[in-house]
Design an enzyme around this catalytic site. Structure first.
Site, mmCIF file in Angstrom:
data_model
loop_
_atom_site.group_PDB
_atom_site.id
_atom_site.type_symbol
_atom_site.label_atom_id
_atom_site.label_comp_id
_atom_site.label_asym_id
_atom_site.label_seq_id
_atom_site.Cartn_x
_atom_site.Cartn_y
_atom_site.Cartn_z
ATOM 1 N N GLY A 198 0.775 -1.273 0.084
ATOM 2 C CA GLY A 198 0.292 0.022 0.100
ATOM 3 C C GLY A 198 0.808 1.243 0.051
ATOM 4 O O GLY A 198 2.053 1.336 0.387
ATOM 5 N N THR A 257 -0.156 4.553 5.228
ATOM 6 C CA THR A 257 -1.594 3.988 5.091
ATOM 7 C C THR A 257 -1.629 2.995 6.577
ATOM 8 O O THR A 257 -2.523 2.490 6.649
ATOM 9 C CB THR A 257 -1.949 3.326 4.054
ATOM 10 O OG1 THR A 257 -0.906 2.669 3.556
ATOM 11 C CG2 THR A 257 -2.262 4.178 2.913
ATOM 12 N N GLU A 294 -16.223 6.974 -13.607
ATOM 13 C CA GLU A 294 -16.310 5.519 -13.065
ATOM 14 C C GLU A 294 -17.385 4.999 -12.833
ATOM 15 O O GLU A 294 -17.620 3.641 -13.366
ATOM 16 C CB GLU A 294 -15.593 5.572 -11.567
ATOM 17 C CG GLU A 294 -14.037 6.084 -11.705
ATOM 18 C CD GLU A 294 -13.094 5.278 -12.231
ATOM 19 O OE1 GLU A 294 -13.343 4.275 -12.733
ATOM 20 O OE2 GLU A 294 -12.012 6.034 -12.714
HETATM 21 P P1 ADP Z 1 3.393 2.866 6.747
HETATM 22 O O1 ADP Z 1 4.153 2.005 7.228
HETATM 23 O O2 ADP Z 1 2.434 2.102 5.877
HETATM 24 O O3 ADP Z 1 4.032 3.917 5.918
HETATM 25 P P2 ADP Z 1 2.788 3.740 9.182
HETATM 26 O O4 ADP Z 1 2.200 2.438 9.815
HETATM 27 O O5 ADP Z 1 4.198 3.965 9.705
HETATM 28 O O6 ADP Z 1 2.607 3.846 7.651
HETATM 29 O O7 ADP Z 1 1.874 4.907 9.714
HETATM 30 C C1 ADP Z 1 2.423 5.932 10.406
HETATM 31 C C2 ADP Z 1 1.403 6.675 11.440
HETATM 32 O O8 ADP Z 1 0.159 7.041 10.873
HETATM 33 C C3 ADP Z 1 0.967 5.661 12.404
HETATM 34 O O9 ADP Z 1 1.887 5.355 13.561
HETATM 35 C C4 ADP Z 1 -0.405 5.959 12.764
HETATM 36 O O10 ADP Z 1 -0.306 6.932 13.966
HETATM 37 C C5 ADP Z 1 -1.048 6.720 11.649
HETATM 38 N N1 ADP Z 1 -1.651 5.806 10.738
HETATM 39 C C6 ADP Z 1 -1.564 5.566 9.419
HETATM 40 N N2 ADP Z 1 -2.393 4.683 9.401
HETATM 41 C C7 ADP Z 1 -3.279 4.504 10.245
HETATM 42 C C8 ADP Z 1 -4.651 3.790 10.056
HETATM 43 N N3 ADP Z 1 -5.098 3.289 9.243
HETATM 44 N N4 ADP Z 1 -5.301 3.977 11.353
HETATM 45 C C9 ADP Z 1 -4.816 4.937 12.454
HETATM 46 N N5 ADP Z 1 -3.569 5.583 12.440
HETATM 47 C C10 ADP Z 1 -2.896 5.348 11.166
HETATM 48 ZN ZN ZN Z 2 -11.579 5.039 -17.135
#
Ligand code: ADP
Ligand code: ZN
Ligand code: MG
Length: 600
Positions: A188, A192, A412
Site C-alpha cells: 500500500g 496507510t 467511473e
Molecule cells: P506505513 O508503514 O504504511 O508507511 P505507518 O504504519 O508507519 O505507515 O503509519 C504512520 C502513522 O500514521 C501511524 O503510526 C499512525 O499514527 C498513523 N496511521 C496510519 N494509518 C493509520 C490507520 N489506518 N489508522 C490509524 N492510524 C494510522
Molecule cells: Zn476509465
C-alpha cells in the site's frame, strides 16, 4: 608487531654498544697515535677497532662513539679527555611508532563502539558480533497496539485475522493438515498504516514481534546481511509462536539482475537468497508468521512472491470517507476535542489523505488550538490545519478539486453501469474515486467470475464498451470529454487491434493473421518471427476496421448510459459523497440497469 619492530631496531644497538663498553674518543686517538690499532670499522655513530695486542685491561676490541673529525683534531691538541655521546633516541623513536598506532586503534575502537551502539550492544562486543541480527525484540508486553488502533482498513484486518487466530493456537490449526501461509505481504501507499498493522497483529495475537527494516540487512561487509537473516530466523524459531516483520522489503527484495552496476549488488543478492532459503526451510506449523511491508510491490523479485513465500498479498489502501472518519476518531482520543468537533465533517474535507496524514492533521490542529489559547481543539483548528496540509500534499500527490472529482465520479460510474448492463461482463466489485498509483484518478474493479481462456467476439466487444463507458459518461453528463480516458482508450484500441489483426474477427479484413505474438524468451529467437509484410491497402483496412470497432463500442456504451441517465447521475453523486461504492452498494443500480433496453 610493535614489539617486533622495536626489537629489530634495537638489535644493532645492543650488539654494538652494550656488549663492549665504549671508550672515550680521546683514548681511541691515543691508541691510534701510538700505532696500536690494527684495524677499525667505522659506522655512522660508532667506530669499532681491534688492537694489535690486548690493552692493560685485557681487551683487544674497543668501541667508541664518533666525534666530528675537525673537532677531534682540535681537541687532541689540548690533551683533554673527550668522548662522543650518543643521544638516546630510543624514546623518541618509539613514540613516533607508538603514537600513530595508538591513534589508529582508538579510531577503530570508536567506530566499533558506534556500530555496536546502533545495534544496542556495547563496547568491543559489538565489533565481534557484527553478524548478530539487530532485529529488535518486542516482547509480549511491548506490543500494546491492537486492531482497534488501526482504522479504515477493515478488509486488510479481516484478512489478517485468520493469521492472528492461527498464532494464538497454532496446534488447533494443524488439526486438519492445513497450514498457514508463511508469508504475508502488506502492500500500500506510504502512511496507510502498514507498519502499524503489523504491530497490531502481534498485539492482537499476544506473541513476540521481531522487526527489522529491509535496509538494515544491507551492510557494508559482504555476507553480513545473510548472516543477519540466518540469525533472525534462529531467534524467531526459538520463540515461536511469533511474528517476523520485515519493513520496507523493497530495499532488500529488489529484483535481482537489475542495476548490476550499482554497488552493493552482490551483497543484496546474497541476503535475498538467504531470505528465500530460510523461508523455504522452515516449517510454518511451529507458528512463525512472516509479515513484510512495501509500497513498491512491482519492483520486488518475483521469486519472493511465489507460492510458499510471500504468496498472500494484503492491500492496505488509502481510506475512503468513512474510513477517514474512523482514523480521525482513533487519533482524536489523544487530544481534547471541542463539542462542535465532527469527525465526519473533517473526513469530507480530506479526500486523498492517508492514515499518517490524518494523524498529522489531528496533531497540527491541536497545535493551532494551543497557540490560540483555547482549551479544546475545535472545528476551526481543523479547517485551518487541512488548508495547511493540503498545500503540502498537493505537491506530493494529486488532490483533486471539486470539479475534477465530479468528472472522475461520472467517469467511473459510467464504466460500472455499462459493465453491469451488458451481458457476460465480469461483475463490478468496487468503484472508487480515491487516486491510486500514477495516473489513475479513480478505478473500477471487476472481479472475474471465473477464469476464462477463451473470449468470444461478443465478450470482446462488451469489454471494449465497458472501457469506453467512462468517456461516454463524461460526454453524456458533462458534455465534454477529458484526458481521463487515455488509459481506457489504449486498452480498447489494443483489444480492437488484436481482434482485427490476430483473431480474424473483422469481416472487412477476413480471417487472416496479420500479426503474430512476439516471440518470448526461450522461444524462437526474435529475428526468426517475421512480421508479415502488409500492403499499404491492407494496412489501411486494418486501421479502418480497428477504428470502426472502437467507435462502435463507444456508441454502444453511450446508448446504454443514455437510457440509464438517472442511475448514472445518482450513482455518480453517491460515489462522490462516499468515494467508494462496493458491490452491495451498487446492486440497486445494477438491478435497475438490467431492466432497460440493451443495444446490440
Ligand atoms: P506505513 O508503514 O504504511 O508507511 P505507518 O504504519 O508507519 O505507515 O503509519 C504512520 C502513522 O500514521 C501511524 O503510526 C499512525 O499514527 C498513523 N496511521 C496510519 N494509518 C493509520 C490507520 N489506518 N489508522 C490509524 N492510524 C494510522
Ligand atoms: Zn476509465
Ligand atoms: Mg512503514
Amino acid at each position: 608487531m610493535l614489539a617486533l619492530v622495536a626489537l629489530f631496531w634495537m638489535r644493532d644497538l645492543l650488539v654494538a654498544a652494550s656488549q663492549i663498553q665504549p671508550v672515550p674518543y680521546s683514548e681511541f686517538l691515543t691508541h691510534l697515535k701510538a700505532g696500536r690499532m690494527d684495524s677499525v670499522a667505522i659506522g655512522s655513530q660508532f667506530i669499532q677497532g681491534t688492537l694489535k695486542s690486548p690493552a692493560a685491561d685485557g681487551r683487544s676490541r674497543i668501541v667508541t662513539t664518533r666525534v666530528a673529525p675537525d673537532l677531534a683534531h682540535e681537541l687532541a691538541q689540548y690533551d683533554v679527555r673527550f668522548e662522543g655521546v650518543v643521544e638516546n633516541t630510543l624514546l623518541r623513536d618509539l613514540l613516533s611508532w607508538v603514537v600513530p598506532a595508538l591513534l589508529l586503534l582508538a579510531v577503530w575502537h570508536l567506530m566499533a563502539r558506534r556500530m555496536a551502539a546502533q545495534g544496542g550492544m556495547g563496547g568491543l562486543g559489538g565489533l565481534l558480533s557484527v553478524g548478530k541480527s539487530r532485529a529488535r525484540l518486542h516482547s509480549e508486553t511491548d506490543v500494546q497496539v491492537s486492531f482497534d488502533d488501526v482504522a479504515g482498513v477493515d478488509e486488510a484486518k479481516a484478512e489478517l485475522q485468520e493469521s492472528v487466530d492461527f498464532l494464538k493456537d497454532p496446534k488447533a490449526y494443524g488439526r486438519l493438515g492445513a497450514h498457514m501461509p508463511k508469508g504475508i505481504l502488506l502492500v500500500g501507499p506510504p502512511g496507510t498504516g502498514k507498519t502499524l498493522l503489523a504491530r497490531a497483529m502481534a498485539g492482537e495475537a499476544g506473541v513476540p514481534f521481531f522487526t527489522i527494516t529491509g535496509s538494515e540487512f544491507v551492510e557494508m561487509f559482504v555476507g553480513v546481511g545473510a548472516a543477519r537473516v540466518r540469525d533472525l530466523f534462529v531467534q524467531a524459531r526459538a520463540s515461536a509462536p511469533c511474528i517476523i516483520f520485515i519493513d520496507e522489503l523493497d530495499a532488500l527484495g529488489r529484483a535481482r539482475g537489475v542495476g548490476a552496476l550499482s554497488g552493493g549488488h552482490d551483497e543484496k543478492e546474497q541476503t535475498l537468497n538467504q531470505l528465500l532459503a530460510e523461508m523455504d526451510g522452515f516449517d510454518a506449523s511451529v507458528g512463525v508468521v512472516i509479515l513484510a511491508a512495501t509500497n513498491r510491490p512491482e519492483i520486488l523479485d518475483p521469486a519472493l512472491l511465489r507460492a510458499g513465500r510471500f504468496d498472500r498479498q494484503v492491500l492496505v489502501d488509502r481510506p475512503d470517507r468513512k474510513g477517514r472518519a474512523d482514523v480521525l476518531r482513533v487519533h482524536l482520543k489523544k487530544v481534547r476535542p471541542a463539542a462542535d468537533m465532527d469527525a465526519d465533517a473533517v473526513a469530507a474535507l480530506t479526500p486523498g489523505f492517508a492514515g499518517a496524514d490524518l494523524a498529522n492533521l489531528v496533531n497540527e490542529a491541536a497545535l493551532l488550538a494551543t497557540r490560540r489559547g483555547a482549551d479544546a481543539v475545535a472545528m476551526v483548528d481543523f479547517t485551518a490545519a487541512v488548508e495547511r496540509i493540503v498545500a503540502g500534499l498537493e505537491r506530493r500527490q494529486r488532490v483533486l478539486g471539486a470539479k475534477e472529482r465530479h468528472t472522475v465520479a461520472v467517469h467511473e460510474m459510467g464504466h460500472a453501469l455499462v459493465a453491469m448492463t451488458l451481458p457476460g461482463c465480469d461483475p463490478v466489485h468496487k468503484i472508487s474515486i480515491i487516486p491510486r498509483g500514477i495516473g489513475a484518478l479513480g478505478y473500477t474493479l471487476q472481479r472475474p467470475s471465473e477464469d476464462h481462456y477463451l473470449a468470444s467476439r461478443g465478450e470482446l466487444r462488451n469489454r471494449m464498451a465497458v472501457l469506453l463507458g467512462g468517456r461516454a459518461a463524461e460526454s453524456l453528463v458533462i458534455g465534454e470529454v477529458s484526458t481521463g480516458a487515455a488509459d481506457d482508450l489504449v486498452k480498447a484500441t489494443d483489444i480492437a487491434h488484436d481482434m482485427v489483426a490476430r483473431h480474424g474477427m473483422a469481416l472487412e479484413v477476413g480471417q487472416v493473421v496479420y500479426e503474430r505474438p512476439q516471440a518470448r524468451f526461450l522461444d524462437v529467437p526474435d529475428g526468426m518471427v517475421s512480421q508479415r509484410a502488409l500492403s499499404e491497402d491492407t494496412a489501411h483496412r486494418i486501421d479502418a476496421a480497428v477504428r470502426t470497432l472502437v467507435e462502435e463500442a463507444f456508441q454502444r456504451a453511450f446508448a446504454v448510459l443514455k437510457d440509464r441517465r438517472s442511475q448514472l447521475e445518482e450513482g455518480a453523486a453517491q460515489l462522490l459523497a462516499q468515494e467508494t461504492l462496493t458491490e452491495a452498494e451498487l446492486r440497486p443500480y445494477a438491478d435497475a440497469a438490467k431492466d432497460g433496453p440493451v443495444p446490440d
